[in-house]
Design a protein around this motif. Structure first.
Motif, PDB file in Angstrom:
ATOM      1  N   LEU A 120       7.442   1.569   7.199  1.00 11.27           N
ATOM      2  CA  LEU A 120       6.633   2.449   6.359  1.00 11.27           C
ATOM      3  C   LEU A 120       5.884   1.660   5.290  1.00 11.27           C
ATOM      4  N   LEU A 121       6.530   0.663   4.707  1.00 10.39           N
ATOM      5  CA  LEU A 121       5.872  -0.134   3.665  1.00 10.39           C
ATOM      6  C   LEU A 121       4.745  -0.998   4.220  1.00 10.39           C
ATOM      7  N   LEU A 122       4.977  -1.623   5.390  1.00  9.43           N
ATOM      8  CA  LEU A 122       4.027  -2.608   5.912  1.00  9.43           C
ATOM      9  C   LEU A 122       3.012  -2.012   6.874  1.00  9.43           C
ATOM     10  N   GLN A 123       3.368  -0.914   7.547  1.00 15.89           N
ATOM     11  CA  GLN A 123       2.483  -0.251   8.517  1.00 15.89           C
ATOM     12  C   GLN A 123       2.483   1.251   8.230  1.00 15.89           C
ATOM     13  N   PRO A 124       2.016   1.660   7.055  1.00 16.75           N
ATOM     14  CA  PRO A 124       2.183   3.050   6.618  1.00 16.75           C
ATOM     15  C   PRO A 124       1.488   4.078   7.507  1.00 16.75           C
ATOM     16  N   HIS A 125       0.486   3.645   8.276  1.00 13.42           N
ATOM     17  CA  HIS A 125      -0.199   4.568   9.185  1.00 13.42           C
ATOM     18  C   HIS A 125       0.680   4.954  10.368  1.00 13.42           C
ATOM     19  N   ALA A 126       1.742   4.184  10.628  1.00  9.95           N
ATOM     20  CA  ALA A 126       2.509   4.340  11.860  1.00  9.95           C
ATOM     21  C   ALA A 126       3.442   5.536  11.849  1.00  9.95           C
ATOM     22  N   VAL A 127       3.945   5.914  10.670  1.00  8.38           N
ATOM     23  CA  VAL A 127       4.947   6.987  10.606  1.00  8.38           C
ATOM     24  C   VAL A 127       4.657   7.932   9.449  1.00  8.38           C
ATOM     25  N   ALA A 128       5.093   9.187   9.631  1.00  7.22           N
ATOM     26  CA  ALA A 128       4.936  10.201   8.580  1.00  7.22           C
ATOM     27  C   ALA A 128       6.066  10.151   7.582  1.00  7.22           C
ATOM     28  N   GLY A 129       7.164   9.538   7.970  1.00  7.33           N
ATOM     29  CA  GLY A 129       8.301   9.461   7.078  1.00  7.33           C
ATOM     30  C   GLY A 129       9.427   8.661   7.688  1.00  7.33           C
ATOM     31  N   VAL A 130      10.527   8.542   6.931  1.00  5.80           N
ATOM     32  CA  VAL A 130      11.659   7.703   7.312  1.00  5.80           C
ATOM     33  C   VAL A 130      12.950   8.423   6.974  1.00  5.80           C
ATOM     34  N   VAL A 131      13.913   8.325   7.879  1.00  7.63           N
ATOM     35  CA  VAL A 131      15.283   8.747   7.617  1.00  7.63           C
ATOM     36  C   VAL A 131      16.150   7.503   7.790  1.00  7.63           C
ATOM     37  N   ALA A 132      16.731   7.006   6.697  1.00  8.79           N
ATOM     38  CA  ALA A 132      17.423   5.716   6.706  1.00  8.79           C
ATOM     39  C   ALA A 132      18.874   5.882   6.288  1.00  8.79           C
ATOM     40  N   PHE A 133      19.791   5.520   7.181  1.00  7.33           N
ATOM     41  CA  PHE A 133      21.222   5.584   6.914  1.00  7.33           C
ATOM     42  C   PHE A 133      21.762   4.161   6.752  1.00  7.33           C
ATOM     43  N   GLY A 134      22.504   3.904   5.671  1.00  6.42           N
ATOM     44  CA  GLY A 134      23.029   2.560   5.449  1.00  6.42           C
ATOM     45  C   GLY A 134      21.923   1.571   5.166  1.00  6.42           C
ATOM     46  N   ASN A 135      21.041   1.936   4.240  1.00  5.76           N
ATOM     47  CA  ASN A 135      19.800   1.205   3.995  1.00  5.76           C
ATOM     48  C   ASN A 135      19.943   0.189   2.861  1.00  5.76           C
ATOM     49  N   ASN A 136      19.093  -0.844   2.899  1.00  3.48           N
ATOM     50  CA  ASN A 136      19.047  -1.857   1.849  1.00  3.48           C
ATOM     51  C   ASN A 136      17.584  -2.218   1.607  1.00  3.48           C
ATOM     52  N   LYS A 137      17.304  -2.895   0.502  1.00  2.97           N
ATOM     53  CA  LYS A 137      15.954  -3.401   0.239  1.00  2.97           C
ATOM     54  C   LYS A 137      15.814  -4.766   0.887  1.00  2.97           C
ATOM     55  N   VAL A 138      14.843  -4.903   1.780  1.00  2.00           N
ATOM     56  CA  VAL A 138      14.679  -6.140   2.536  1.00  2.00           C
ATOM     57  C   VAL A 138      13.975  -7.214   1.715  1.00  2.00           C
ATOM     58  N   PHE A 139      12.856  -6.849   1.096  1.00  2.00           N
ATOM     59  CA  PHE A 139      12.021  -7.825   0.394  1.00  2.00           C
ATOM     60  C   PHE A 139      12.316  -7.830  -1.101  1.00  2.00           C
ATOM     61  N   GLU A 140      12.372  -9.028  -1.668  1.00  2.00           N
ATOM     62  CA  GLU A 140      12.372  -9.112  -3.132  1.00  2.00           C
ATOM     63  C   GLU A 140      11.022  -8.631  -3.666  1.00  2.00           C
ATOM     64  N   GLU A 141       9.948  -9.118  -3.052  1.00  2.00           N
ATOM     65  CA  GLU A 141       8.583  -8.662  -3.345  1.00  2.00           C
ATOM     66  C   GLU A 141       7.918  -8.345  -2.012  1.00  2.00           C
ATOM     67  N   THR A 142       7.591  -7.094  -1.774  1.00  2.00           N
ATOM     68  CA  THR A 142       7.018  -6.702  -0.486  1.00  2.00           C
ATOM     69  C   THR A 142       5.645  -7.353  -0.299  1.00  2.00           C
ATOM     70  N   PRO A 143       5.439  -8.038   0.835  1.00  2.00           N
ATOM     71  CA  PRO A 143       4.184  -8.774   1.060  1.00  2.00           C
ATOM     72  C   PRO A 143       3.057  -7.879   1.595  1.00  2.00           C
ATOM     73  N   PHE A 144       2.453  -7.101   0.707  1.00  2.00           N
ATOM     74  CA  PHE A 144       1.343  -6.243   1.123  1.00  2.00           C
ATOM     75  C   PHE A 144       0.108  -7.111   1.344  1.00  2.00           C
ATOM     76  N   LYS A 145      -0.431  -7.090   2.557  1.00  2.00           N
ATOM     77  CA  LYS A 145      -1.581  -7.946   2.879  1.00  2.00           C
ATOM     78  C   LYS A 145      -2.893  -7.355   2.389  1.00  2.00           C
ATOM     79  N   LYS A 146      -2.980  -6.035   2.327  1.00  2.00           N
ATOM     80  CA  LYS A 146      -4.242  -5.380   1.968  1.00  2.00           C
ATOM     81  C   LYS A 146      -4.088  -4.562   0.694  1.00  2.00           C
ATOM     82  N   GLY A 147      -3.240  -5.028  -0.207  1.00  2.00           N
ATOM     83  CA  GLY A 147      -2.984  -4.267  -1.419  1.00  2.00           C
ATOM     84  C   GLY A 147      -1.935  -3.209  -1.181  1.00  2.00           C
ATOM     85  N   LYS A 148      -1.463  -2.611  -2.247  1.00  2.00           N
ATOM     86  CA  LYS A 148      -0.399  -1.619  -2.133  1.00  2.00           C
ATOM     87  C   LYS A 148      -0.906  -0.360  -1.439  1.00  2.00           C
TER      88      LYS A 148
END
Length: 210
Positions: A120-148
């Motif tokens: 969702l963060l890196l390819q936001p066009h791909a999904v309408a939403g997320v259901v995450a069980f047992g989730n963690n933050k992957v990136f210290e700083e998310t690498p947005f290539k085209k801005g936030k």
């Protein structure tokens, strides 16, 4: 095997009305496979299309979407590559199977939950939403290539366990803040256990998805 087309191992279980109903992209946890979360998908919405790909990275022989290098540290290049591959896979699958690409929710557990929120963060066009069980933050700083990205209208459920060592609360708080700052509607749920999925959380999310 090309992870960007339909040659990767996956399961497709269509609903009675493929084009009208939502589709769940089911992303399994470490060591599991494309069959693992089918029951979870049906529990969340018995009328949804289920699309469940296998994670193609291997770590100690276990299927993963990307490697955990050490506790709370992930192979960020693999995360980025996996997000792009899943977005392309969804596009190819929507053309082949006829589901609405604008009504897809990524549903994941553990490694798959981290893959879902990263998608969702890196390819936001791909999904309408997320259901995450047992989730963690992957990136210290998310690498947005085209801005936030603007995630207004996107829905995020994060459902974790209070004693889950794989989901430290301070990191999850940062992830929730990031999604909120980007405009997503976030609901955080916490059960008293560990790295498991709560049936109560599943029922609540099912009700809210409906």
């Amino acid at each position: 095997m090309n992870p960007r087309d339909l040659s990767r191992p996956h399961v497709w279980e269509p609903s009675a009305d493929v084009a009208a109903n939502k589709t769940f992209l089911l992303l399994h946890g470490s060591g599991a496979d494309e069959f693992d979360l089918l029951g979870l998908g049906r529990a969340l919405d018995p009328n949804a299309n289920l699309l469940s790909p296998r994670g193609l990275r291997k770590s100690d022989g276990a299927n993963r979407f990307f490697k955990l290098v050490e506790q709370d540290t992930y192979d960020e290049k693999e995360v980025i590559d996996n997000s792009a591959e899943l977005a392309d896979f969804l596009w190819a699958a929507s053309g082949e199977y006829g589901f609405n690409p604008d009504n897809v929710y990524a549903v994941g557990f553990s490694n798959g939950a981290n893959a879902a929120t990263s998608l969702l963060l890196l390819q936001p066009h791909a999904v309408a939403g997320v259901v995450a069980f047992g989730n963690n933050k992957v990136f210290e700083e998310t690498p947005f290539k085209k801005g936030k990205p603007n995630l207004a209208g996107k829905r995020v459920w994060i459902a974790n366990g209070a004693t889950d060592a794989y989901s430290p609360q301070y990191r999850v708080d940062k992830l929730i803040a990031e999604f909120t700052d980007l405009g997503a509607e976030v609901e955080f749920m916490l059960h008293p256990g560990g790295h498991t999925i709560s049936k109560d959380h599943v029922q609540q999310i099912r009700s809210e998805l409906a």
